[in-house]
Design a protein around this motif. Structure first.
Motif, PDB file in Angstrom:
ATOM      1  N   UNK A  95      34.157 -21.087   3.968  1.00  0.00           N
ATOM      2  CA  UNK A  95      32.740 -21.411   4.176  1.00  0.00           C
ATOM      3  C   UNK A  95      32.470 -22.881   4.446  1.00  0.00           C
ATOM      4  N   UNK A  96      33.424 -23.760   4.101  1.00  0.00           N
ATOM      5  CA  UNK A  96      33.167 -25.195   4.300  1.00  0.00           C
ATOM      6  C   UNK A  96      33.076 -25.569   5.776  1.00  0.00           C
ATOM      7  N   UNK A  97      33.440 -24.656   6.653  1.00  0.00           N
ATOM      8  CA  UNK A  97      33.196 -24.897   8.078  1.00  0.00           C
ATOM      9  C   UNK A  97      31.704 -25.030   8.357  1.00  0.00           C
ATOM     10  N   UNK A  98      30.881 -24.447   7.470  1.00  0.00           N
ATOM     11  CA  UNK A  98      29.436 -24.472   7.653  1.00  0.00           C
ATOM     12  C   UNK A  98      28.742 -25.402   6.673  1.00  0.00           C
ATOM     13  N   UNK A  99      29.491 -26.313   6.040  1.00  0.00           N
ATOM     14  CA  UNK A  99      28.859 -27.431   5.342  1.00  0.00           C
ATOM     15  C   UNK A  99      28.085 -28.260   6.362  1.00  0.00           C
ATOM     16  N   UNK A 100      26.976 -28.835   5.933  1.00  0.00           N
ATOM     17  CA  UNK A 100      26.206 -29.661   6.856  1.00  0.00           C
ATOM     18  C   UNK A 100      26.994 -30.840   7.396  1.00  0.00           C
ATOM     19  N   UNK A 101      27.790 -31.493   6.529  1.00  0.00           N
ATOM     20  CA  UNK A 101      28.543 -32.651   7.006  1.00  0.00           C
ATOM     21  C   UNK A 101      29.685 -32.230   7.929  1.00  0.00           C
ATOM     22  N   UNK A 102      30.277 -31.056   7.686  1.00  0.00           N
ATOM     23  CA  UNK A 102      31.319 -30.556   8.594  1.00  0.00           C
ATOM     24  C   UNK A 102      30.729 -30.265   9.971  1.00  0.00           C
ATOM     25  N   UNK A 134      17.208 -19.596  -2.699  1.00  0.00           N
ATOM     26  CA  UNK A 134      17.703 -18.519  -1.848  1.00  0.00           C
ATOM     27  C   UNK A 134      18.086 -19.043  -0.471  1.00  0.00           C
ATOM     28  N   UNK A 135      19.060 -18.413   0.184  1.00  0.00           N
ATOM     29  CA  UNK A 135      19.450 -18.848   1.530  1.00  0.00           C
ATOM     30  C   UNK A 135      18.315 -18.745   2.549  1.00  0.00           C
ATOM     31  N   UNK A 136      17.304 -17.945   2.253  1.00  0.00           N
ATOM     32  CA  UNK A 136      16.177 -17.773   3.174  1.00  0.00           C
ATOM     33  C   UNK A 136      15.082 -18.815   2.980  1.00  0.00           C
ATOM     34  N   UNK A 188      23.483 -32.321   9.816  1.00  0.00           N
ATOM     35  CA  UNK A 188      23.081 -30.998  10.262  1.00  0.00           C
ATOM     36  C   UNK A 188      22.754 -30.107   9.055  1.00  0.00           C
ATOM     37  N   UNK A 189      21.886 -29.159   9.269  1.00  0.00           N
ATOM     38  CA  UNK A 189      21.535 -28.250   8.181  1.00  0.00           C
ATOM     39  C   UNK A 189      22.727 -27.356   7.837  1.00  0.00           C
ATOM     40  N   UNK A 190      23.036 -27.256   6.547  1.00  0.00           N
ATOM     41  CA  UNK A 190      24.120 -26.384   6.112  1.00  0.00           C
ATOM     42  C   UNK A 190      23.843 -24.935   6.456  1.00  0.00           C
ATOM     43  N   UNK A 191      24.891 -24.177   6.716  1.00  0.00           N
ATOM     44  CA  UNK A 191      24.686 -22.855   7.325  1.00  0.00           C
ATOM     45  C   UNK A 191      25.669 -21.810   6.820  1.00  0.00           C
ATOM     46  N   UNK A 192      25.841 -21.680   5.492  1.00  0.00           N
ATOM     47  CA  UNK A 192      26.710 -20.627   4.987  1.00  0.00           C
ATOM     48  C   UNK A 192      26.300 -19.226   5.449  1.00  0.00           C
ATOM     49  N   UNK A 193      25.005 -18.929   5.661  1.00  0.00           N
ATOM     50  CA  UNK A 193      24.648 -17.585   6.143  1.00  0.00           C
ATOM     51  C   UNK A 193      25.308 -17.200   7.466  1.00  0.00           C
ATOM     52  N   UNK A 194      25.772 -18.197   8.224  1.00  0.00           N
ATOM     53  CA  UNK A 194      26.407 -17.909   9.510  1.00  0.00           C
ATOM     54  C   UNK A 194      27.635 -17.021   9.349  1.00  0.00           C
ATOM     55  N   UNK A 195      28.382 -17.215   8.258  1.00  0.00           N
ATOM     56  CA  UNK A 195      29.583 -16.406   8.068  1.00  0.00           C
ATOM     57  C   UNK A 195      29.245 -14.919   8.108  1.00  0.00           C
ATOM     58  N   UNK A 196      28.270 -14.533   7.308  1.00  0.00           N
ATOM     59  CA  UNK A 196      27.933 -13.108   7.242  1.00  0.00           C
ATOM     60  C   UNK A 196      27.150 -12.634   8.456  1.00  0.00           C
ATOM     61  N   UNK A 197      26.451 -13.526   9.125  1.00  0.00           N
ATOM     62  CA  UNK A 197      25.800 -13.134  10.378  1.00  0.00           C
ATOM     63  C   UNK A 197      26.843 -12.783  11.436  1.00  0.00           C
ATOM     64  N   UNK A 198      27.849 -13.644  11.586  1.00  0.00           N
ATOM     65  CA  UNK A 198      28.897 -13.409  12.580  1.00  0.00           C
ATOM     66  C   UNK A 198      29.686 -12.148  12.236  1.00  0.00           C
ATOM     67  N   UNK A 199      29.981 -11.965  10.957  1.00  0.00           N
ATOM     68  CA  UNK A 199      30.733 -10.784  10.544  1.00  0.00           C
ATOM     69  C   UNK A 199      29.941  -9.507  10.824  1.00  0.00           C
ATOM     70  N   UNK A 200      28.649  -9.516  10.537  1.00  0.00           N
ATOM     71  CA  UNK A 200      27.823  -8.334  10.786  1.00  0.00           C
ATOM     72  C   UNK A 200      27.792  -7.991  12.267  1.00  0.00           C
ATOM     73  N   UNK A 201      27.713  -8.995  13.121  1.00  0.00           N
ATOM     74  CA  UNK A 201      27.712  -8.740  14.562  1.00  0.00           C
ATOM     75  C   UNK A 201      29.013  -8.083  14.998  1.00  0.00           C
TER      76      UNK A 201
END
Length: 348
Positions: free
Chosen positions: A128-135, A272-274, A301-314
């Motif tokens: 998930x650290x790929x979606x840290x804001x600083x990363x 919450x992530x939302x 940049x805004x941190x984006x851990x929700x991206x992991x599960x968004x990409x997986x769901x797609x």
């Protein structure tokens, strides 16, 4: 999403399950958080309170017994259990997310990848650290060529943690997947390879300083990338004074960033992530770019851990392994990280 929600179980409800997985699954309508396993009575009560629609069971084995009622299992259990549980879940017909470290040995990770391909199941690793804001900020700078040709990359994760809060962490040796190199180290090594490509470990210091530590808690690695970049990796749980999260030197400029990504503490605090403020870092923690003798603040940049599960769901909605869409993390990337850890231990 056009299909039914992805029926998902989270195995383990410690920090991993309760902070990094369940909130993101529950907040994404593509998923149904169907089951959670934990043997701890207090954690069971917390899981029931937060997720009343989920079935609370005692063990990962109880989740596997429900395989016919599930589509996906997320393994947030101790590292030594990752290989046998992931193998059993794949054989039970489930798609699998494994928290880091993927496995304790690289050969185990390769075996799981081959098994998933044979069975036609999706297998991915929660880096998930790929979606840290600083990363994300570093990636944006690199993609834009702002720093020119990078020559040196320094990445660190340092904390002051004199006590080991979890019993399994205190007793786990490196053979069990214990220690900071298997924990935070997998994150920073994943980022290092993601940014600059294949590398070899050229120097390694791996030390245990806390009296109760059974593996390691103070690590420094030097890597040389095929691209020519030299990376220095620092992971330390004995640090009162934290070094930079990132320091990058290039032919056109340099970038330095201190501080900790805000997503984990935000969720720990009940957010919450939302939420609109989720993942937003305060300006005082933004990084600094220096070029041509001038310093400029670079907003994170805004941190984006929700991206992991968004990409997986797609990917799962598009047909799973039959889909050309990539998984959020290729497990082969995590195997490469494990091989670097094995190189480092051989050197040290």
């Amino acid at each position: 999403m056009t299909s039914q929600p992805i029926r998902t179980a989270v195995a383990g409800f410690g920090l991993s399950g309760s902070v990094f997985h369940a909130p993101f699954i529950a907040s994404n309508p593509a998923y149904e958080l169907a089951a959670i396993s934990t043997s701890d009575a207090g954690r069971q009560a917390k899981a029931k309170e937060r997720y009343p629609e989920a079935r609370i069971v005692n063990s990962p084995e109880d989740i596997l017994a429900l395989a016919d009622e599930l589509d996906l299992v997320v393994l947030g259990t101790p590292p030594a259990t990752h290989f046998p549980l992931a193998k059993a879940a794949l054989e039970a017909g489930l798609d699998v997310v494994v928290d880091k470290p993927f496995t304790v040995r690289s050969a185990e990770g390769e075996e799981l990848i081959q098994l998933a391909a044979k069975l036609g199941r999706v297998l991915t690793v929660y880096q998930n650290r790929r979606w840290d804001g600083d990363s994300l900020t570093v990636k944006k700078l690199l993609d834009a060529g702002t720093l020119g040709t990078v020559t040196r990359f320094e990445v660190g994760m340092e904390r002051w943690a004199p006590e080991i809060a979890k019993a399994w962490k205190a007793s786990a040796t490196a053979e069990d997947g214990g220690g900071v190199l298997f924990d935070l180290g997998t994150h920073v090594l994943d980022l290092t390879l993601r940014f600059f490509g294949p590398a070899t470990v050229t120097f390694a210091e791996i030390t245990a300083r806390r009296p109760q530590e059974s593996a390691d808690d103070d690590v420094f690695l030097a890597l040389r990338h095929e691209s020519g970049v030299i990376s220095h990796v620092t992971i330390n749980l004995n640090s009162h004074l934290h070094g930079p999260r990132f320091r990058i030197l290039g032919t056109e400029g340099g970038f330095v960033k201190f501080g900790t990504d805000p997503q984990e503490p935000y969720v720990l605090g009940g957010g919450l992530p939302t939420d609109s403020e989720y993942g937003v870092e305060p300006p005082q923690n933004h990084g600094t770019l220096e070029a041509n003798g001038q310093r400029t603040t670079i907003p994170t940049e805004r941190g984006a851990y929700p991206e992991f599960y968004r990409i997986l769901a797609e990917k799962l909605d598009d047909g799973g392994t039959a889909s050309a869409l990539p998984a959020p993390v290729d497990p082969a990337d995590s195997v490469t990280v494990l091989k670097l850890i094995e190189q480092a231990r051989a050197l040290a």
